[in-house]
Design a protein around this motif. Structure first.
Motif, PDB file in Angstrom:
ATOM      1  N   TRP A  53       0.794  -1.232   0.000  1.00  0.00           N
ATOM      2  CA  TRP A  53       0.000   0.000   0.000  1.00  0.00           C
ATOM      3  C   TRP A  53       0.828   1.286   0.000  1.00  0.00           C
ATOM      4  O   TRP A  53       0.278   2.371  -0.253  1.00  0.00           O
ATOM      5  CB  TRP A  53      -0.980   0.009   1.170  1.00  0.00           C
ATOM      6  CG  TRP A  53      -0.370   0.088   2.544  1.00  0.00           C
ATOM      7  CD1 TRP A  53       0.115  -0.935   3.293  1.00  0.00           C
ATOM      8  CD2 TRP A  53      -0.205   1.271   3.348  1.00  0.00           C
ATOM      9  NE1 TRP A  53       0.577  -0.472   4.508  1.00  0.00           N
ATOM     10  CE2 TRP A  53       0.375   0.855   4.570  1.00  0.00           C
ATOM     11  CE3 TRP A  53      -0.520   2.622   3.165  1.00  0.00           C
ATOM     12  CZ2 TRP A  53       0.669   1.763   5.589  1.00  0.00           C
ATOM     13  CZ3 TRP A  53      -0.234   3.523   4.177  1.00  0.00           C
ATOM     14  CH2 TRP A  53       0.358   3.085   5.379  1.00  0.00           C
ATOM     15  N   VAL A  54       2.114   1.201   0.243  1.00  0.00           N
ATOM     16  CA  VAL A  54       2.958   2.402   0.211  1.00  0.00           C
ATOM     17  C   VAL A  54       3.403   2.630  -1.230  1.00  0.00           C
ATOM     18  O   VAL A  54       4.181   1.849  -1.782  1.00  0.00           O
ATOM     19  CB  VAL A  54       4.175   2.258   1.148  1.00  0.00           C
ATOM     20  CG1 VAL A  54       5.055   3.497   1.043  1.00  0.00           C
ATOM     21  CG2 VAL A  54       3.712   2.049   2.587  1.00  0.00           C
ATOM     22  N   ASP A  55       2.905   3.671  -1.844  1.00  0.00           N
ATOM     23  CA  ASP A  55       3.105   3.907  -3.268  1.00  0.00           C
ATOM     24  C   ASP A  55       4.587   4.089  -3.602  1.00  0.00           C
ATOM     25  O   ASP A  55       5.325   4.758  -2.871  1.00  0.00           O
ATOM     26  CB  ASP A  55       2.324   5.154  -3.700  1.00  0.00           C
ATOM     27  CG  ASP A  55       2.085   5.185  -5.192  1.00  0.00           C
ATOM     28  OD1 ASP A  55       1.761   4.140  -5.764  1.00  0.00           O
ATOM     29  OD2 ASP A  55       2.222   6.274  -5.782  1.00  0.00           O
ATOM     30  N   ASN A 186      -3.269   7.447  -4.910  1.00  0.00           N
ATOM     31  CA  ASN A 186      -2.834   6.069  -5.134  1.00  0.00           C
ATOM     32  C   ASN A 186      -2.839   5.254  -3.846  1.00  0.00           C
ATOM     33  O   ASN A 186      -3.175   4.060  -3.843  1.00  0.00           O
ATOM     34  CB  ASN A 186      -1.441   6.054  -5.744  1.00  0.00           C
ATOM     35  CG  ASN A 186      -1.409   6.615  -7.154  1.00  0.00           C
ATOM     36  OD1 ASN A 186      -2.450   6.775  -7.795  1.00  0.00           O
ATOM     37  ND2 ASN A 186      -0.222   6.926  -7.643  1.00  0.00           N
ATOM     38  N   THR A 187      -2.443   5.892  -2.743  1.00  0.00           N
ATOM     39  CA  THR A 187      -2.387   5.196  -1.461  1.00  0.00           C
ATOM     40  C   THR A 187      -3.771   4.737  -1.022  1.00  0.00           C
ATOM     41  O   THR A 187      -3.951   3.587  -0.575  1.00  0.00           O
ATOM     42  CB  THR A 187      -1.752   6.102  -0.391  1.00  0.00           C
ATOM     43  OG1 THR A 187      -0.403   6.400  -0.763  1.00  0.00           O
ATOM     44  CG2 THR A 187      -1.754   5.421   0.977  1.00  0.00           C
ATOM     45  N   ILE A 188      -4.754   5.603  -1.136  1.00  0.00           N
ATOM     46  CA  ILE A 188      -6.116   5.232  -0.735  1.00  0.00           C
ATOM     47  C   ILE A 188      -6.638   4.088  -1.598  1.00  0.00           C
ATOM     48  O   ILE A 188      -7.271   3.146  -1.097  1.00  0.00           O
ATOM     49  CB  ILE A 188      -7.043   6.460  -0.801  1.00  0.00           C
ATOM     50  CG1 ILE A 188      -6.659   7.455   0.297  1.00  0.00           C
ATOM     51  CG2 ILE A 188      -8.514   6.047  -0.645  1.00  0.00           C
ATOM     52  CD1 ILE A 188      -7.341   8.799   0.195  1.00  0.00           C
ATOM     53  N   GLN A 189      -6.365   4.129  -2.890  1.00  0.00           N
ATOM     54  CA  GLN A 189      -6.792   3.044  -3.771  1.00  0.00           C
ATOM     55  C   GLN A 189      -6.128   1.718  -3.385  1.00  0.00           C
ATOM     56  O   GLN A 189      -6.765   0.649  -3.396  1.00  0.00           O
ATOM     57  CB  GLN A 189      -6.462   3.383  -5.233  1.00  0.00           C
ATOM     58  CG  GLN A 189      -7.304   4.510  -5.836  1.00  0.00           C
ATOM     59  CD  GLN A 189      -8.717   4.059  -6.156  1.00  0.00           C
ATOM     60  OE1 GLN A 189      -9.401   3.479  -5.323  1.00  0.00           O
ATOM     61  NE2 GLN A 189      -9.170   4.323  -7.365  1.00  0.00           N
ATOM     62  N   LYS A 190      -4.860   1.774  -3.044  1.00  0.00           N
ATOM     63  CA  LYS A 190      -4.147   0.541  -2.660  1.00  0.00           C
ATOM     64  C   LYS A 190      -4.641   0.011  -1.317  1.00  0.00           C
ATOM     65  O   LYS A 190      -4.719  -1.216  -1.122  1.00  0.00           O
ATOM     66  CB  LYS A 190      -2.645   0.813  -2.609  1.00  0.00           C
ATOM     67  CG  LYS A 190      -2.022   1.008  -3.990  1.00  0.00           C
ATOM     68  CD  LYS A 190      -0.511   1.124  -3.917  1.00  0.00           C
ATOM     69  CE  LYS A 190       0.090   1.192  -5.307  1.00  0.00           C
ATOM     70  NZ  LYS A 190       1.561   1.132  -5.298  1.00  0.00           N
ATOM     71  N   ILE A 191      -4.960   0.907  -0.393  1.00  0.00           N
ATOM     72  CA  ILE A 191      -5.522   0.469   0.890  1.00  0.00           C
ATOM     73  C   ILE A 191      -6.854  -0.230   0.666  1.00  0.00           C
ATOM     74  O   ILE A 191      -7.127  -1.289   1.241  1.00  0.00           O
ATOM     75  CB  ILE A 191      -5.684   1.668   1.850  1.00  0.00           C
ATOM     76  CG1 ILE A 191      -4.309   2.176   2.296  1.00  0.00           C
ATOM     77  CG2 ILE A 191      -6.530   1.278   3.065  1.00  0.00           C
ATOM     78  CD1 ILE A 191      -4.359   3.464   3.087  1.00  0.00           C
ATOM     79  N   ARG A 192      -7.691   0.332  -0.184  1.00  0.00           N
ATOM     80  CA  ARG A 192      -8.979  -0.299  -0.489  1.00  0.00           C
ATOM     81  C   ARG A 192      -8.788  -1.702  -1.055  1.00  0.00           C
ATOM     82  O   ARG A 192      -9.483  -2.639  -0.652  1.00  0.00           O
ATOM     83  CB  ARG A 192      -9.743   0.563  -1.500  1.00  0.00           C
ATOM     84  CG  ARG A 192     -10.341   1.834  -0.926  1.00  0.00           C
ATOM     85  CD  ARG A 192     -10.950   2.659  -2.036  1.00  0.00           C
ATOM     86  NE  ARG A 192     -11.688   3.809  -1.526  1.00  0.00           N
ATOM     87  CZ  ARG A 192     -12.213   4.758  -2.299  1.00  0.00           C
ATOM     88  NH1 ARG A 192     -12.062   4.688  -3.617  1.00  0.00           N
ATOM     89  NH2 ARG A 192     -12.879   5.755  -1.768  1.00  0.00           N
ATOM     90  N   LYS A 193      -7.861  -1.834  -1.981  1.00  0.00           N
ATOM     91  CA  LYS A 193      -7.616  -3.142  -2.611  1.00  0.00           C
ATOM     92  C   LYS A 193      -7.121  -4.154  -1.590  1.00  0.00           C
ATOM     93  O   LYS A 193      -7.591  -5.306  -1.549  1.00  0.00           O
ATOM     94  CB  LYS A 193      -6.591  -2.979  -3.741  1.00  0.00           C
ATOM     95  CG  LYS A 193      -6.251  -4.277  -4.488  1.00  0.00           C
ATOM     96  CD  LYS A 193      -5.265  -3.991  -5.628  1.00  0.00           C
ATOM     97  CE  LYS A 193      -4.976  -5.240  -6.438  1.00  0.00           C
ATOM     98  NZ  LYS A 193      -4.255  -6.251  -5.659  1.00  0.00           N
TER      99      LYS A 193
END
Length: 222
Positions: A53-55, A186-193
């Motif tokens: 999750w860390v872009d 990007n970080t929020i999108q990766k956290i959601r995934k």
């Protein structure tokens, strides 16, 4: 003052910026995540899952942590919870990748006046004498980020990610700002995934749930 620079109504993510004294911009993004607070914290507090999750991160090594998942926790131990992490970030050619040592900590809040309840992760760059600079990498001079996880209801959390980075070296400020502005989104999108996939450590989830119940019930803002 924060200036809204992106409002994606489809993804329900907003991004803001404000000028820092360094001449660089600080950015923050905000968006809802469909999960309970324990699930979000369980994922984000796991030092072995930072690459998910860390872009732009390409390496994450745990140097030190102040707790064990077998510990019996109480609210008095909150201030001592931390971990020290080595991170490397990809930077496009012709520049070198960046690396940094970060100290991460967590704080819970329960504000009766506003009704806000949740937790914040704070990660800040530090000097670490046992990890000298490496050839082929440029050490980041300043990195600060705060991940705020505010409870909306039992199954939803509002995540706000705030970041300020000075990568050092010869990268021009305009390019740093251009790159940094995408980090919150990007970080929020990766956290959601990551949260949607649900592959959290069950021991960590129990540790987080037990501790969260204790702290959020007892901790109040005077």
């Amino acid at each position: 003052m924060w200036e809204l620079i992106e409002d994606d109504s489809d993804e329900k993510i907003k991004v803001w910026k404000r000028i820092h004294e360094s001449g660089l911009f600080e950015f923050k993004g905000q968006g809802p995540v469909k999960a309970n607070i324990g699930e979000v914290i369980s994922h984000l507090s796991d030092p072995h899952r930072l690459l998910e999750w860390v872009d732009s991160s390409v390496k994450a090594d745990l140097i030190e942590k102040s707790y064990s998942l077998e510990d019996k926790m109480d609210a008095s131990k909150l201030q001592s919870l931390h971990h020290i992490q080595y991170m490397e970030y990809f930077v496009p050619f012709p520049f070198e990748n960046r690396d940094v040592v970060l100290k991460g900590s967590i704080d819970y809040y329960n504000d009766k006046a506003s009704g806000a309840m949740g937790a914040k992760f704070t990660a800040k760059s530090i000097e670490w004498k046992d990890l000298p600079k490496k050839d082929g990498l440029t050490r980041i001079s300043l990195l600060s980020n705060i991940t705020d996880m505010r409870i909306i209801d039992e199954n939803n959390v509002m995540v706000e990610f705030k970041v300020l980075v000075n990568p050092a070296g010869k990268i021009p400020a305009w390019l740093v700002n251009l790159t940094s502005r995408r980090l919150p989104y990007n970080t929020i999108q990766k956290i959601r995934k990551m949260v949607k996939e649900g592959n959290y450590d069950k021991r960590r989830k129990k540790f987080v749930d037990d501790f969260t119940k204790i702290v959020l019930v007892k901790k109040e803002v005077k």
